[in-house]
Write an enzyme that holds these catalytic residues in place. Structure first.
Site, PDB file in Angstrom:
ATOM      1  N   ASP A  80       0.827  -1.199   0.000  1.00 12.72           N
ATOM      2  CA  ASP A  80       0.000   0.000   0.000  1.00 12.72           C
ATOM      3  C   ASP A  80       0.870   1.261   0.000  1.00 12.72           C
ATOM      4  OD1 ASP A  80      -2.373   1.486   0.220  1.00 12.72           O
ATOM      5  OD2 ASP A  80      -2.339   1.416   2.416  1.00 12.72           O
ATOM      6  N   HIS A 208      -9.422   5.341  -0.888  1.00 12.94           N
ATOM      7  CA  HIS A 208      -8.574   5.364   0.300  1.00 12.94           C
ATOM      8  C   HIS A 208      -9.229   6.236   1.369  1.00 12.94           C
ATOM      9  CE1 HIS A 208      -4.756   3.467  -1.147  1.00 12.94           C
ATOM     10  NE2 HIS A 208      -5.385   3.637  -2.288  1.00 12.94           N
ATOM     11  N   GLY A 209      -8.783   6.059   2.610  1.00 11.45           N
ATOM     12  CA  GLY A 209      -9.357   6.848   3.692  1.00 11.45           C
ATOM     13  C   GLY A 209     -10.779   6.444   4.007  1.00 11.45           C
ATOM     14  N   SER A 211     -11.903   4.810   6.627  1.00  8.29           N
ATOM     15  CA  SER A 211     -12.252   4.767   8.054  1.00  8.29           C
ATOM     16  C   SER A 211     -13.054   5.991   8.484  1.00  8.29           C
ATOM     17  CB  SER A 211     -10.985   4.660   8.907  1.00  8.29           C
ATOM     18  OG  SER A 211     -10.400   3.390   8.777  1.00  8.29           O
TER      19      SER A 211
END
Length: 287
Positions: A80, A208-209, A211
C-alpha cells in the site's frame, strides 16, 4: 487461495461490490482478518504500507503466503502507498501479489512516468498495479498520511492516466481523508464525480481513507463503482482500545494468549461490519 490484485478486483468490478483492503500491522491482526473473511465467505485484500512493513518486516510475507494458500477465500497481499520504484521492486521480491505506486503529489506527467515504469516492471512478473490520481486528505500524520488539502480527481485526466500508464486499478480523490475524522468534520463524498470517473475509465476504482466515513456515503460509493476500500484506522482502534482495556485489568498479564483474543474479537466485529457494508460477504464462490 492467493490472488493478484487484478484478478481479485476484476470479479468485484464485474459483480458490483467492493473488497475491503484491511491494513494490518502484526501477525495476530492478519490472522484475525483472514478468520473473519472466511467466516463471512468474503474475498479480502491484506494491505501493508511502508511504515507497517518496517514494523513486521518482509520476512513475514512468506508466512502470509502459506496462510493465504490454506484460506477458503481469495486473498491478495498488497503493498500500500509505495512511494518509489525501488520500494515496488522490494515488494515484488518479497512476495506481494499486488502493488500500489502513489505518485499523486507529483505533477501529472511525472506521476504518469513513474507509474508507467512500475507497471512495466510489475506486469513483467504477473503483479498488478494500483495508481493514484488526485490527492487524499489527511486527518493525522500517521503512516498513510495524505495531502494538506484534497485535490479532486478530474475525469478527463483519469482517462489519460489510465491510457498512458496501463494501471489495473485507480485510486481516486472524491472527498475522503486518511485517518480518523475529528468530531467537527463531516465528510461528504463527491458521488457525482465518482459516477463520471467510473463511466469514463471502466476499470476497478479504489477509495482510500475509508475509516470513520458514514456508512451511507460508503455504500453509495460501492453502488456507483468503487471496488476496493481501504480500512486501517477503524480496525486498529478497535484492536488497540480493547487491548488497553485488557492490559489495565491486571498488571501481571504478559502472555499473548491471555491478552490478544479479546482485542482480535473486537477487531473482527469492526471488520465484519465493513465486509457486509461493502457487499463482499458471500462473494467468495464467484472466484
Amino acid at each position: 487461495m492467493l490472488y493478484t490484485g487484478k484478478s481479485i478486483l476484476d470479479v468485484a468490478n464485474e459483480n458490483n461490490f467492493a473488497i475491503p483492503a484491511f491494513n494490518i500491522s502484526d501477525w495476530a491482526m492478519f490472522n484475525g482478518v483472514i478468520d473473519i473473511s472466511e467466516e463471512l465467505d468474503a474475498p479480502v485484500i491484506i494491505a501493508i504500507h511502508p511504515d507497517e512493513v518496517s514494523h513486521i518486516t518482509t520476512d513475514l510475507i512468506q508466512a502470509m503466503h502459506s496462510r493465504a494458500h490454506r484460506a477458503s477465500v481469495p486473498v491478495a497481499i498488497h503493498w500500500d502507498h509505495g512511494g518509489t520504484y525501488e520500494q515496488i521492486i522490494q515488494a515484488i521480491k518479497a512476495g506481494f501479489t499486488s502493488v500500489m505506486i502513489d505518485a499523486s503529489l507529483l505533477p501529472f506527467d511525472e506521476n504518469v512516468a513513474l507509474t508507467r515504469k512500475v507497471v512495466e516492471a510489475a506486469h513483467a512478473v504477473g503483479i498488478q498495479v494500483e495508481g493514484e490520481l488526485g490527492t487524499i486528505g489527511a486527518n493525522d500524520s500517521y503512516g498513510e498520511s495524505g495531502a494538506a488539502e484534497i485535490i479532486y480527481t478530474n475525469p478527463d485526466d483519469a482517462v489519460r492516466f489510465v491510457q498512458e500508464t496501463g494501471v489495473d486499478s485507480l485510486a481516486i480523490a472524491i472527498g475522503t481523508s486518511h485517518g480518523l475524522y475529528p468530531s467537527d468534520k463531516n465528510p461528504e463524498l463527491r458521488h457525482d464525480l465518482l459516477e463520471q470517473i467510473k463511466a469514463a475509465v471502466k476499470i476497478p476504482l479504489v477509495l482510500h481513507g475509508g475509516s470513520s466515513n458514514p456508512d451511507s456515503e460508503l455504500s453509495r460509493a460501492v453502488e456507483l463503482g468503487v471496488n476496493k476500500i481501504n480500512i486501517s484506522s477503524d480496525i486498529k482502534v478497535s484492536y488497540h482500545n480493547r487491548m488497553r482495556e485488557i492490559l489495565g485489568t491486571d498488571e501481571r498479564l504478559r502472555e499473548p494468549n491471555a491478552i490478544q483474543p479479546e482485542p482480535i474479537a473486537a477487531m473482527k466485529v469492526t471488520a465484519a461490519e465493513k465486509i457486509r457494508l461493502f457487499g463482499a460477504d458471500g462473494k467468495a464462490p464467484l472466484y
